[in-house]
Structure formats: structure tokens, C-alpha cells
Scaffold this motif. Structure first.
Motif, short mmCIF file in Angstrom:
data_model
loop_
_atom_site.label_atom_id
_atom_site.label_comp_id
_atom_site.label_asym_id
_atom_site.label_seq_id
_atom_site.Cartn_x
_atom_site.Cartn_y
_atom_site.Cartn_z
N ALA A 97 1.15 -0.97 0.31
CA ALA A 97 -0.14 -0.07 0.11
C ALA A 97 1.02 1.67 -0.23
CB ALA A 97 -0.69 0.13 0.98
N SER A 98 0.52 1.82 -0.58
CA SER A 98 1.07 3.77 -1.03
C SER A 98 0.30 4.33 -0.72
CB SER A 98 1.14 3.55 -2.16
OG SER A 98 2.22 4.98 -2.68
N PRO A 99 1.66 5.36 0.22
CA PRO A 99 0.61 6.01 1.00
C PRO A 99 0.28 8.31 -0.03
CG PRO A 99 2.83 6.88 1.61
CD PRO A 99 2.87 5.83 0.87
N SER A 100 0.98 8.12 -1.66
CA SER A 100 0.71 8.89 -2.33
C SER A 100 -1.11 8.87 -2.62
CB SER A 100 1.82 8.15 -3.53
OG SER A 100 1.15 7.17 -4.49
N MET A 101 -1.39 9.81 -3.52
CA MET A 101 -2.10 10.28 -3.86
C MET A 101 -2.25 10.96 -5.28
SD MET A 101 -3.72 11.55 -0.20
CE MET A 101 -5.62 10.94 -1.21
N TRP A 102 -1.03 11.23 -6.08
CA TRP A 102 -1.95 12.35 -7.52
C TRP A 102 0.14 11.59 -8.19
CZ3 TRP A 102 -5.27 14.46 -7.31
CH2 TRP A 102 -6.28 14.96 -5.44
N GLY A 103 -0.10 12.07 -8.69
CA GLY A 103 1.34 11.57 -9.82
C GLY A 103 0.77 10.41 -10.09
N PRO A 104 1.86 10.06 -10.84
CA PRO A 104 1.51 8.80 -11.51
C PRO A 104 1.64 7.80 -10.59
CG PRO A 104 4.10 10.08 -12.68
CD PRO A 104 3.26 10.49 -11.52
#
Length: 125
Positions: A97-104
Motif C-alpha cells: 500500500a502506498s501513501p501517495s495520492m497524486w502523480g504517476p
């Protein structure tokens, strides 16, 4: 805190199929998710990723056209359908699971902060 549990691995002949599942628990299942794999003696490598809604996906060139990532946000589950399996697909497969929310969609291991314990996939020739 997010707990991830993979299942669905096993032994299959070349050309066969498997479907991996990863069930998430602990808090709202809203992360971007990914599948990685690690063969003996090799580094962990990216296989596929999926956006929070499931609308967008990304694949490594080595699995594109053969693997499909999907998710069911009601069941808190992400899947990896693997078709036309090859001996070189043999590895331990991990969901993350990734905390990133935007971008590629994230492809690096350091872009993910929660990992499952892995499930073994072995493809015989």
C-alpha cells in the motif's frame, strides 16, 4: 496501520493461470496499491499498480498483456490475475500500500509503506 494478507499462490505449469488476492484491514482501504515480486537472489521488482478508484493501472513491461490488477473497495481486496505464466514469473509475490495520492502510479519499493508477507508462485516448464 494497515495489514495486508496475500493468498492464491501455488505451483502451476507454464501457460497456466493464477489469481492472487490481497486483503487489507486496519483502516479505510483507500490507498494506491501495488504488486511486487522477488525471485531468489534478485531484488524486489515492480509488477503492477492500481489507483484508489481502480480506474488507472500500470504494469511492468515484463507482465504487460498477461497480468491484470484490479480491486474491490467494498471487499477491501486487490487482485492480480496472472495468465500465460512463464517459468521466469517464479517468485514470491507481495502486495503493498502506498501513501501517495497524486502523480504517476508508484513503481518503486520506497514509495510503499505497508507490505504483506508474500505468497509463493512457482511456474514449472
Amino acid at each position: 496501520q494497515v495489514q495486508l494478507v496475500e493468498s492464491g499462490g501455488g505451483l502451476v505449469q507454464a501457460g497456466g493461470s493464477l489469481r492472487l488476492s490481497c486483503v487489507a484491514s486496519g483502516r479505510t482501504f483507500s490507498n494506491r496499491m501495488g504488486w511486487f515480486r522477488q525471485a531468489p537472489g534478485k531484488e524486489r521488482e515492480f509488477a503492477a499498480a492500481i489507483s484508489r478508484s481502480g480506474t488507472n493501472t500500470a504494469y511492468a513491461d515484463s507482465v504487460k498483456g498477461r497480468f491484470t490488477i484490479s480491486r474491490d473497495n467494498v471487499q477491501n481486496t486487490v487482485y492480480l490475475q496472472m495468465n500465460s505464466l512463464k517459468p521466469e514469473d517464479t517468485a514470491v509475490y507481495y502486495c503493498a500500500a502506498s501513501p501517495s495520492m497524486w502523480g504517476p502510479l508508484p513503481r518503486r519499493t520506497d514509495e510503499y509503506d505497508y507490505w504483506g508477507q508474500g505468497t509463493q508462485v512457482t511456474v514449472s516448464s
